[in-house]
Design an enzyme around this catalytic site. Structure first.
Site, PDB file in Angstrom:
ATOM      1  N   GLU A 227      32.871 -53.654  32.123  1.00 31.46           N
ATOM      2  CA  GLU A 227      33.969 -54.291  32.846  1.00 31.46           C
ATOM      3  C   GLU A 227      35.222 -53.446  32.723  1.00 31.46           C
ATOM      4  OE1 GLU A 227      34.381 -58.092  30.919  1.00 31.46           O
ATOM      5  OE2 GLU A 227      35.568 -57.272  29.252  1.00 31.46           O
TER       6      GLU A 227
ATOM      7  N   HIS B  60      42.259 -30.028  10.236  1.00 31.45           N
ATOM      8  CA  HIS B  60      41.627 -29.982   8.922  1.00 31.45           C
ATOM      9  C   HIS B  60      40.112 -30.064   9.078  1.00 31.45           C
ATOM     10  CE1 HIS B  60      40.865 -34.384   8.803  1.00 31.45           C
ATOM     11  NE2 HIS B  60      42.036 -34.502   9.370  1.00 31.45           N
TER      12      HIS B  60
ATOM     13  N   PHE C 256      39.092 -31.046   4.717  1.00 34.57           N
ATOM     14  CA  PHE C 256      40.421 -31.137   4.124  1.00 34.57           C
ATOM     15  C   PHE C 256      41.122 -29.790   3.951  1.00 34.57           C
ATOM     16  CE2 PHE C 256      38.042 -34.903   2.794  1.00 34.57           C
ATOM     17  CZ  PHE C 256      38.810 -35.869   3.442  1.00 34.57           C
TER      18      PHE C 256
ATOM     19  N   ASN D 116      23.786 -59.389  33.031  1.00 31.25           N
ATOM     20  CA  ASN D 116      24.632 -58.211  32.902  1.00 31.25           C
ATOM     21  C   ASN D 116      25.943 -58.365  33.656  1.00 31.25           C
ATOM     22  OD1 ASN D 116      22.634 -56.901  31.459  1.00 31.25           O
ATOM     23  ND2 ASN D 116      21.842 -55.803  33.249  1.00 31.25           N
TER      24      ASN D 116
ATOM     25  N   ASP E 206      44.585 -56.623  28.056  1.00 34.17           N
ATOM     26  CA  ASP E 206      44.221 -56.076  29.373  1.00 34.17           C
ATOM     27  C   ASP E 206      45.436 -55.423  30.047  1.00 34.17           C
ATOM     28  OD1 ASP E 206      41.810 -57.502  28.849  1.00 34.17           O
ATOM     29  OD2 ASP E 206      42.634 -59.271  29.835  1.00 34.17           O
TER      30      ASP E 206
ATOM     31  N   HIS F 233      49.488 -19.138   9.772  1.00 36.33           N
ATOM     32  CA  HIS F 233      48.044 -18.912   9.822  1.00 36.33           C
ATOM     33  C   HIS F 233      47.749 -17.437   9.597  1.00 36.33           C
ATOM     34  CE1 HIS F 233      47.834 -16.970  13.837  1.00 36.33           C
ATOM     35  NE2 HIS F 233      48.823 -17.776  14.169  1.00 36.33           N
TER      36      HIS F 233
ATOM     37  N   HIS G 289      39.768 -52.422  27.642  1.00 40.36           N
ATOM     38  CA  HIS G 289      40.400 -52.800  28.909  1.00 40.36           C
ATOM     39  C   HIS G 289      41.667 -51.988  29.140  1.00 40.36           C
ATOM     40  CE1 HIS G 289      40.327 -55.786  32.275  1.00 40.36           C
ATOM     41  NE2 HIS G 289      41.306 -54.947  32.556  1.00 40.36           N
TER      42      HIS G 289
ATOM     43  N   ASP H  90      41.245 -34.859  13.972  1.00 44.32           N
ATOM     44  CA  ASP H  90      41.398 -33.844  12.920  1.00 44.32           C
ATOM     45  C   ASP H  90      42.620 -32.961  13.162  1.00 44.32           C
ATOM     46  OD1 ASP H  90      39.172 -34.737  11.620  1.00 44.32           O
ATOM     47  OD2 ASP H  90      37.881 -33.048  12.164  1.00 44.32           O
TER      48      ASP H  90
END
Length: 482
Positions: free
Chosen positions: A223, A365, A368, A186, A50, A458, A287, A381
């Protein structure tokens, strides 16, 4: 000479020191307008659940959490988030020997409000340990580790049923208090306007109750509310289900201009935003709290275990001390919503590589094959852990976050993410020399160790290993590390 056992923590420190050198070389000099990306080593703290971290204006981060004995409140501070891992810890308060605040000291949070420190926590009674209620401590000390601490008592007006996980936040000049409370079967989340740090006004508003299957495993639980206000919205995370491997983080959202005390202002995401992940070896994340790293990025603070166990068959997660405090960066989707990704593996936190010449696009990826895309909502990814080079420890390799043991490598001059097969060829193909960015020295470029002069770049949306003969090619081989 006696041999010393290398513990996980000492091994992590050695590894972090080695890799941080690689990262520093990768990042190069920080751009004037932006600090270098900060990375962390997880777990931050063993047997601390927590967790709550508060960044103060005095230059310190303050860290508190539940201890497994449930008998005291601890606090540590450091000037960096990672520094909290080794900071001295001090006990600032202990449970009472009888009566109120005598058992189950849970989920402390520390806040600085109007010039004074406040700690919110939950506690039971020595004569009824399950009579859990939220309580508040106050201190006027400049350094909250020094105290003294005044007991303001139970959150007022006093709650009449099992209540815990109080937190506070300010929005549009109004302070709010939020907490979890049982009604029937609840555990729900309630919100109210604060009169002062320990008192609220009016009837609390019910804003969340467990309804989805992932919120009702073991117990019906909402919670641990935590608030992050960004991009014209109020985001409230919460935790759900039993505190075993079922535990997960959910998300509520309200418009920043809405009435937060109107339940209709809040919408709930139908799936968790952070959950157990067997690939990264993290179970029951939850938490959480939020803080801001030294580089200005948002950080989620949470706990998890590194093994999978479930309530029942003699196992009670409340008696399992091994929840560990962890931290990782929060990213933001194009629509302004937070993206927490997956609970990252232990060790150094991952980074992302953003294209220099297409700054809205990240290396990721897909089945892959490595490509460049904007708005990668499957965040993991696009996250890679920088480790010492597989074929040369002076260089670096990039390990997939959601596929540990898989590395960025070139094959036939294409860039893939593939499993390390242990071969010498793979190790060389997956190792890169760090270079200052070819188009921007504050960024990075990755040169192949076995094909010198060829770089990761790229082209047409995909990643290749190729020479970079001109300015356009050099720009396509330059990436910002985030």
């Amino acid at each position: 000479m006696a041999r010393r056992k290398l513990t996980y923590r000492s091994w992590a420190a050695v590894t972090a020191a080695l890799v941080m050198g690689a990262i520093s070389s990768l990042v190069g000099p920080a751009a004037p307008a932006r600090a270098a990306a900060v990375t962390f080593t997880n777990p931050l703290a063993e047997q601390r659940a927590d967790p709550h971290i508060y960044r103060h204006t005095d230059g310190y981060y303050y860290f508190t959490a539940t201890v497994p004995e449930y008998d005291r409140i601890v606090l540590r501070r450091a000037t960096t988030l990672q520094g909290l891992a080794t900071a001295a810890e001090r006990v600032i308060w202990r449970r009472h020997g009888s009566g109120e605040m005598g058992a189950h000291i849970w989920a402390p949070e520390i806040h600085f409000i109007d010039g004074r420190w406040y700690v919110y926590f939950a506690a039971g009674r020595t004569d009824d340990i399950w009579a859990i209620r939220p309580y508040v401590l106050e201190s006027g000390a400049a350094n909250p580790l020094d105290g003294p601490w005044l007991e303001r008592g139970q959150l007022q007006p006093a709650r009449g049923s099992f209540s815990l996980d109080a937190t506070t936040f300010v929005h549009h000049g109004q302070r709010y208090l939020a907490w979890a409370e049982y009604a029937g079967n609840n555990s729900n989340i309630y919100l109210a306007r604060a009169v002062n740090p320990w008192t609220y006004a009016g009837t609390p508003t019910l804003i969340a109750t467990p309804t989805y299957a992932w919120e009702t495993r073991g117990y019906r639980v909402n919670e641990g509310p935590a608030v992050l206000i960004r991009n014209g919205r109020v985001f409230m995370t919460y935790s759900a289900s039993a505190t075993d491997a079922s535990y997960a983080v959910g998300l509520l959202t309200a418009s920043a201009n809405s009435d937060l005390l109107n339940p209709a202002s809040w919408s709930k995401r139908s799936t968790p935003v952070l959950a157990s992940d067997s690939r990264t070896g993290q179970y029951g994340p939850g938490h959480n709290s939020f803080t801001v790293a030294e580089d200005g990025s948002d950080v989620i603070v949470y706990h998890s275990r590194n093994y999978e166990r479930y309530l029942g068959n003699g196992y009670d997660p409340l008696n399992d001390p091994n929840r560990r405090t962890r931290i990782q960066r929060v990213y933001w989707n194009a629509d302004g919503t937070p993206n927490f990704g997956v609970p990252v593996p232990d060790g150094l936190t991952p980074v992302r590589l953003r294209a220099h010449d297409l700054p809205d696009r990240y290396l990721r990826h897909w089945e892959f094959r490595v490509r460049l895309e904007p708005n990668v909502t499957n965040l993991a990814d696009s996250q890679f852990r920088i480790v010492a080079g597989l074929s040369n420890s002076a260089a670096i390799s990039l390990e997939s976050t959601n596929y540990p043991g898989y590395f960025l490598r070139h094959r036939n001059h294409q860039i893939w993410v593939e499993r390390n097969d242990g071969s010498n060829l793979f190790r060389q193909d997956a190792t890169f020399t760090r270079r200052s960015g070819l188009a921007d020295p504050t960024k990075v470029s990755l040169e192949s160790v076995n094909f010198p002069g060829q770089y990761v770049r790229h082209r047409d949306g995909l990643l290749y290993l190729e020479p970079v003969p001109d300015a356009a090619a050099r720009a396509s081989a330059t990436f910002a590390l985030e």
